[in-house]
Design an enzyme around this catalytic site. Structure first.
Site, mmCIF file in Angstrom:
data_model
loop_
_atom_site.group_PDB
_atom_site.id
_atom_site.type_symbol
_atom_site.label_atom_id
_atom_site.label_comp_id
_atom_site.label_asym_id
_atom_site.label_seq_id
_atom_site.Cartn_x
_atom_site.Cartn_y
_atom_site.Cartn_z
ATOM 1 N N CYS A 43 0.535 3.467 3.116
ATOM 2 C CA CYS A 43 1.197 2.874 4.288
ATOM 3 C C CYS A 43 2.701 3.145 4.204
ATOM 4 C CB CYS A 43 0.938 1.379 4.372
ATOM 5 S SG CYS A 43 -0.677 0.941 5.052
ATOM 6 N N CYS A 103 0.847 -1.191 0.000
ATOM 7 C CA CYS A 103 0.000 0.000 0.000
ATOM 8 C C CYS A 103 0.884 1.242 0.000
ATOM 9 C CB CYS A 103 -0.926 -0.012 1.212
ATOM 10 S SG CYS A 103 -1.809 1.545 1.417
ATOM 11 N N ASN A 155 -12.919 10.332 -1.918
ATOM 12 C CA ASN A 155 -13.378 9.473 -2.997
ATOM 13 C C ASN A 155 -13.448 8.054 -2.454
ATOM 14 O OD1 ASN A 155 -13.333 11.665 -4.813
ATOM 15 N ND2 ASN A 155 -11.156 11.356 -5.200
ATOM 16 N N HIS A 201 -6.290 3.367 0.416
ATOM 17 C CA HIS A 201 -5.981 3.662 1.820
ATOM 18 C C HIS A 201 -6.721 4.970 2.100
ATOM 19 C CE1 HIS A 201 -2.800 3.911 5.242
ATOM 20 N NE2 HIS A 201 -3.547 5.002 5.363
ATOM 21 N N HIS A 210 -8.164 8.396 2.627
ATOM 22 C CA HIS A 210 -7.516 9.718 2.605
ATOM 23 C C HIS A 210 -8.548 10.777 2.304
ATOM 24 C CE1 HIS A 210 -7.286 7.981 -1.464
ATOM 25 N NE2 HIS A 210 -7.399 9.213 -1.920
ATOM 26 N N HIS A 268 -8.846 14.648 0.789
ATOM 27 C CA HIS A 268 -8.179 15.729 0.067
ATOM 28 C C HIS A 268 -8.583 17.053 0.722
ATOM 29 C CE1 HIS A 268 -7.346 13.262 -3.702
ATOM 30 N NE2 HIS A 268 -8.285 12.536 -3.139
ATOM 31 N N THR A 290 -8.544 5.984 -6.233
ATOM 32 C CA THR A 290 -7.454 5.277 -6.917
ATOM 33 C C THR A 290 -6.478 4.637 -5.930
ATOM 34 O OG1 THR A 290 -6.146 7.300 -7.139
ATOM 35 C CG2 THR A 290 -7.596 6.740 -8.977
ATOM 36 N N GLY A 328 -14.371 7.170 -7.555
ATOM 37 C CA GLY A 328 -13.121 7.592 -8.197
ATOM 38 C C GLY A 328 -11.888 7.400 -7.325
ATOM 39 N N HIS A 355 -3.865 1.403 8.422
ATOM 40 C CA HIS A 355 -4.467 1.100 7.121
ATOM 41 C C HIS A 355 -5.964 0.858 7.270
ATOM 42 C CE1 HIS A 355 -4.618 -0.163 2.920
ATOM 43 N NE2 HIS A 355 -5.544 -1.013 3.345
HETATM 44 P P1 AMP Z 1 -7.907 9.308 -4.989
HETATM 45 O O1 AMP Z 1 -8.147 9.411 -6.461
HETATM 46 O O2 AMP Z 1 -8.941 10.005 -4.154
HETATM 47 O O3 AMP Z 1 -7.657 7.893 -4.550
HETATM 48 O O4 AMP Z 1 -6.593 10.171 -4.723
HETATM 49 C C1 AMP Z 1 -5.300 9.670 -4.728
HETATM 50 C C2 AMP Z 1 -4.390 10.863 -4.755
HETATM 51 O O5 AMP Z 1 -3.105 10.448 -4.356
HETATM 52 C C3 AMP Z 1 -4.238 11.530 -6.119
HETATM 53 O O6 AMP Z 1 -4.623 12.891 -6.025
HETATM 54 C C4 AMP Z 1 -2.743 11.395 -6.426
HETATM 55 O O7 AMP Z 1 -2.223 12.512 -7.083
HETATM 56 C C5 AMP Z 1 -2.160 11.223 -5.046
HETATM 57 N N1 AMP Z 1 -0.909 10.499 -4.951
HETATM 58 C C6 AMP Z 1 -0.627 9.271 -5.469
HETATM 59 N N2 AMP Z 1 0.624 8.899 -5.127
HETATM 60 C C7 AMP Z 1 1.143 9.909 -4.391
HETATM 61 C C8 AMP Z 1 2.400 10.125 -3.739
HETATM 62 N N3 AMP Z 1 3.387 9.228 -3.776
HETATM 63 N N4 AMP Z 1 2.569 11.300 -3.061
HETATM 64 C C9 AMP Z 1 1.587 12.224 -3.017
HETATM 65 N N5 AMP Z 1 0.380 12.066 -3.581
HETATM 66 C C10 AMP Z 1 0.170 10.930 -4.270
HETATM 67 ZN ZN ZN Z 2 -2.349 1.505 3.567
#
Ligand code: AMP
Ligand code: ZN
Length: 112
Positions: free
Chosen positions: A6, A3, A85, A96, A98, A100, A93, A91, A45
């Site tokens: 993580c 992950c 998301n 884990h 999070h 925004h 991606t 949406g 996680h």
């Molecule tokens: P989501 O689409 O809500 O799952 O958002 C995932 C977010 O993680 C996206 O905005 C990516 O730009 C961001 N992201 C992915 N990998 C990294 C990373 N290594 N450092 C900072 N942000 C990341």
């Molecule tokens: Zn994780």
């Protein structure tokens, strides 16, 4: 577990940190969609919002405290958007949990 968040939480993958304590990490998004775009995650996680339970939900209120603190510190007095998301249709991606924290510009509604 493979992950990426993580690994960011435990320092295996570097990030630009905005806030950290024992249970939560906030770091700048790699592909910012606003002048301020920070991700706030639990260090534990939790794969998505859909996995929040009575047992693990305390960290979510803590995340919102951190968001309010960062909003003040970063001068977002005109407001900001907090986005989660959840799952495929949401949406999501990175699997884990999070949130925004985005600010520094006007957002529109409904999103997407
Ligand atoms: P989501 O689409 O809500 O799952 O958002 C995932 C977010 O993680 C996206 O905005 C990516 O730009 C961001 N992201 C992915 N990998 C990294 C990373 N290594 N450092 C900072 N942000 C990341
Ligand atoms: Zn994780």
């Amino acid at each position: 577990m493979d992950c990426i968040f993580c690994k960011i939480a435990n320092g295996e993958i570097p990030s630009k940190k905005a806030y950290e304590d024992d249970t939560v990490l906030a770091f700048y998004d790699l592909e910012p969609q606003a002048p301020v775009h920070i991700l706030i995650i639990p260090k534990e996680h939790i794969s998505s919002c859909a996995e929040i339970t009575t047992e693990n939900s305390a960290v979510v209120s803590h995340i919102f405290e951190v968001a309010a603190k960062l909003g003040k510190e970063l001068g977002l007095e005109k407001g900001y958007r907090i986005v989660n998301n959840c799952g495929e249709h949401g949406g999501q991606t990175v699997k884990h949990l999070h949130f925004h924290l985005m600010g520094g510009r006007q957002f529109t509604w409904p999103a997407g």
